[in-house]
Scaffold this motif. Structure first.
Motif, mmCIF file in Angstrom:
data_model
loop_
_atom_site.group_PDB
_atom_site.id
_atom_site.type_symbol
_atom_site.label_atom_id
_atom_site.label_comp_id
_atom_site.label_asym_id
_atom_site.label_seq_id
_atom_site.Cartn_x
_atom_site.Cartn_y
_atom_site.Cartn_z
ATOM 1 N N VAL A 58 0.859 -1.191 0.000
ATOM 2 C CA VAL A 58 0.000 0.000 0.000
ATOM 3 C C VAL A 58 0.893 1.238 0.000
ATOM 4 N N ARG A 59 0.452 2.274 -0.706
ATOM 5 C CA ARG A 59 1.172 3.549 -0.709
ATOM 6 C C ARG A 59 0.184 4.675 -0.459
ATOM 7 N N VAL A 60 0.515 5.542 0.480
ATOM 8 C CA VAL A 60 -0.284 6.731 0.788
ATOM 9 C C VAL A 60 0.627 7.929 0.628
ATOM 10 N N GLU A 61 0.210 8.909 -0.191
ATOM 11 C CA GLU A 61 1.074 10.060 -0.438
ATOM 12 C C GLU A 61 0.245 11.303 -0.716
ATOM 13 N N THR A 62 0.833 12.427 -0.397
ATOM 14 C CA THR A 62 0.183 13.687 -0.732
ATOM 15 C C THR A 62 0.386 13.965 -2.217
ATOM 16 N N GLN A 63 -0.622 14.522 -2.851
ATOM 17 C CA GLN A 63 -0.530 14.793 -4.280
ATOM 18 C C GLN A 63 0.426 15.951 -4.578
ATOM 19 N N ASN A 64 0.688 16.773 -3.595
ATOM 20 C CA ASN A 64 1.710 17.812 -3.705
ATOM 21 C C ASN A 64 2.899 17.386 -2.850
ATOM 22 N N PRO A 65 4.026 16.976 -3.476
ATOM 23 C CA PRO A 65 5.158 16.460 -2.691
ATOM 24 C C PRO A 65 5.703 17.445 -1.665
ATOM 25 N N GLY A 66 5.418 18.724 -1.828
ATOM 26 C CA GLY A 66 5.930 19.697 -0.866
ATOM 27 C C GLY A 66 5.134 19.759 0.425
ATOM 28 N N VAL A 70 12.392 17.208 6.646
ATOM 29 C CA VAL A 70 12.203 15.875 6.071
ATOM 30 C C VAL A 70 10.960 15.208 6.655
ATOM 31 N N GLU A 71 9.933 15.978 6.900
ATOM 32 C CA GLU A 71 8.672 15.387 7.340
ATOM 33 C C GLU A 71 8.112 14.496 6.233
ATOM 34 N N PRO A 72 7.494 13.365 6.587
ATOM 35 C CA PRO A 72 7.040 12.408 5.565
ATOM 36 C C PRO A 72 5.997 13.008 4.622
ATOM 37 N N THR A 73 6.215 12.791 3.336
ATOM 38 C CA THR A 73 5.206 13.158 2.340
ATOM 39 C C THR A 73 4.535 11.920 1.750
ATOM 40 N N PHE A 74 5.069 10.724 2.068
ATOM 41 C CA PHE A 74 4.421 9.491 1.634
ATOM 42 C C PHE A 74 4.800 8.364 2.579
ATOM 43 N N ALA A 75 4.031 7.300 2.523
ATOM 44 C CA ALA A 75 4.286 6.115 3.338
ATOM 45 C C ALA A 75 3.980 4.880 2.508
ATOM 46 N N VAL A 76 4.807 3.844 2.641
ATOM 47 C CA VAL A 76 4.538 2.541 2.036
ATOM 48 C C VAL A 76 4.480 1.520 3.168
ATOM 49 N N SER A 77 3.580 0.566 3.038
ATOM 50 C CA SER A 77 3.383 -0.384 4.138
ATOM 51 C C SER A 77 2.910 -1.715 3.594
ATOM 52 N N ASP A 78 2.814 -2.704 4.511
ATOM 53 C CA ASP A 78 2.180 -3.954 4.132
ATOM 54 C C ASP A 78 0.666 -3.744 4.048
ATOM 55 N N LEU A 109 -4.774 16.944 -0.123
ATOM 56 C CA LEU A 109 -5.137 15.946 -1.127
ATOM 57 C C LEU A 109 -4.186 14.756 -1.006
ATOM 58 N N VAL A 110 -4.760 13.588 -0.712
ATOM 59 C CA VAL A 110 -3.973 12.387 -0.473
ATOM 60 C C VAL A 110 -4.386 11.306 -1.461
ATOM 61 N N GLN A 111 -3.399 10.590 -1.970
ATOM 62 C CA GLN A 111 -3.655 9.512 -2.928
ATOM 63 C C GLN A 111 -3.315 8.168 -2.293
ATOM 64 N N TRP A 112 -4.204 7.198 -2.511
ATOM 65 C CA TRP A 112 -4.028 5.836 -1.998
ATOM 66 C C TRP A 112 -3.780 4.916 -3.182
ATOM 67 N N LEU A 147 -10.256 5.658 8.383
ATOM 68 C CA LEU A 147 -9.157 5.965 7.481
ATOM 69 C C LEU A 147 -9.673 6.622 6.198
ATOM 70 N N GLU A 148 -10.794 6.154 5.694
ATOM 71 C CA GLU A 148 -11.367 6.768 4.499
ATOM 72 C C GLU A 148 -11.724 8.230 4.756
ATOM 73 N N ALA A 149 -12.209 8.505 5.962
ATOM 74 C CA ALA A 149 -12.539 9.893 6.300
ATOM 75 C C ALA A 149 -11.279 10.756 6.315
ATOM 76 N N LEU A 150 -10.169 10.203 6.816
ATOM 77 C CA LEU A 150 -8.913 10.952 6.834
ATOM 78 C C LEU A 150 -8.407 11.198 5.414
ATOM 79 N N LEU A 151 -8.569 10.202 4.550
ATOM 80 C CA LEU A 151 -8.111 10.352 3.172
ATOM 81 C C LEU A 151 -8.952 11.372 2.407
ATOM 82 N N ASP A 152 -10.208 11.527 2.820
ATOM 83 C CA ASP A 152 -11.118 12.432 2.108
ATOM 84 C C ASP A 152 -11.119 13.850 2.664
ATOM 85 N N GLU A 153 -10.317 14.107 3.691
ATOM 86 C CA GLU A 153 -10.300 15.464 4.256
ATOM 87 C C GLU A 153 -9.831 16.459 3.193
#
Length: 289
Positions: A86-94, A233-241, A259-262, A249-255
């Protein structure tokens, strides 16, 4: 290849049958002798069914080999793109991942690696200045996420040197760039707030979870935090199992604030199966079955 195999079978089945016929004469099994004698005396045209069987078998082997190669390529491409299950990342890398989302990923995953994408960083080296994106990753966590055989195939350099932080920051050159330094060179990452010496200890054409659309420098996130202000160097993305998307979690992604991409690796890998060659191979395997 299959046609060549059929021709070879037609050319060699007669001489081979004659040699085996000689051995069968000395045995007690009359059936073997009669069968081999008939096969040896057949004309090339009469051996066509044998050639057809050889052709079909060769085609089947070829299809299986190509199918396995495609599966392996799709697997590597999916790991390269996602970097985990799984990968979770902000659509704006900054923009960093919201802290609540970081906590949610840590709480739900068995293992997670966080990364920071720092765009267009300026370096000063012996041959002059150059710019490059920098990706700072939790490399120990990533090594736990990515299977060893995938990591070995995907990365052309060992990761162990990147974990040593004595003196200059060890870094990996990923991708190809005309202005890139060579392995063994040093350079300084220069920012208004800090100057960090880098030593380039290896190079690789690709790296799991790191886009190679343009050249990238990969470093250990913990070491870069130690060398700079950790806030840079605050995280802009995360990869996990793999883990399930629940309502919280869906509510957090939809805030709307960030803008966050799953991205799910299994879904991306399945999407690669629609290319024309894969479709042809799958149809051929169905016909053989």
């Amino acid at each position: 290849v299959a046609l060549l195999a059929a021709v070879v079978v037609m050319r060699t089945v007669g001489p081979v049958a004659r040699r085996l016929d000689g051995a069968a004469r000395r045995g007690r099994d009359v059936g073997w002798f009669i069968g081999l004698r008939r096969l040896a005396d057949q004309t090339p045209a009469a051996r066509a069914p044998v050639a057809v069987v050889a052709f079909a078998c060769a085609m089947a082997v070829f299809a299986i080999v190509v199918s396995m190669s495609l599966d392996r390529s799709r697997d590597l491409a999916a790991w390269q793109l996602v970097g985990g299950d799984v990968r979770v990342e902000t659509q704006n890398p900054g923009i960093p991942l919201p802290p609540r989302l970081q906590d949610a990923v840590r709480a739900r995953s068995g293992s997670a690696a966080f990364g920071s994408a720092l765009q267009i960083q300026r370096f000063e080296g012996p041959a002059g200045s150059f710019v490059s994106d920098v990706v700072a990753l939790d490399l120990d966590a990533l090594a736990e996420l990515v299977p060893a055989e995938i990591l070995e195939d995907a990365v052309d350099a060992p990761l162990d040197p990147l974990a040593r932080g004595d003196g200059a920051l060890p870094a990996l050159l990923v991708g190809n760039g005309a202005a890139f330094p060579d392995v063994g060179d040093s350079a300084q990452l220069e920012s208004g707030a800090y100057v960090v010496p880098f030593e380039f200890v290896g190079a690789s054409e690709r790296f799991p979870g790191v886009s190679t659309d343009r050249p990238v420098i990969v470093v250990d996130r913990g070491l870069l935090e130690d060398a700079t202000d950790a806030r840079t160097v605050e995280p802009t993305f995360a990869v996990s199992d793999a883990f399930e998307l629940d309502d919280e979690l869906e509510a957090l992604l939809d805030e709307p604030s960030v803008l966050v991409q799953w991205t799910d690796r299994a879904e991306r890998q399945a999407s690669f199966s629609g290319d024309p060659l894969s479709v042809w191979i799958n149809r051929f395997m169905v016909l053989l079955g």
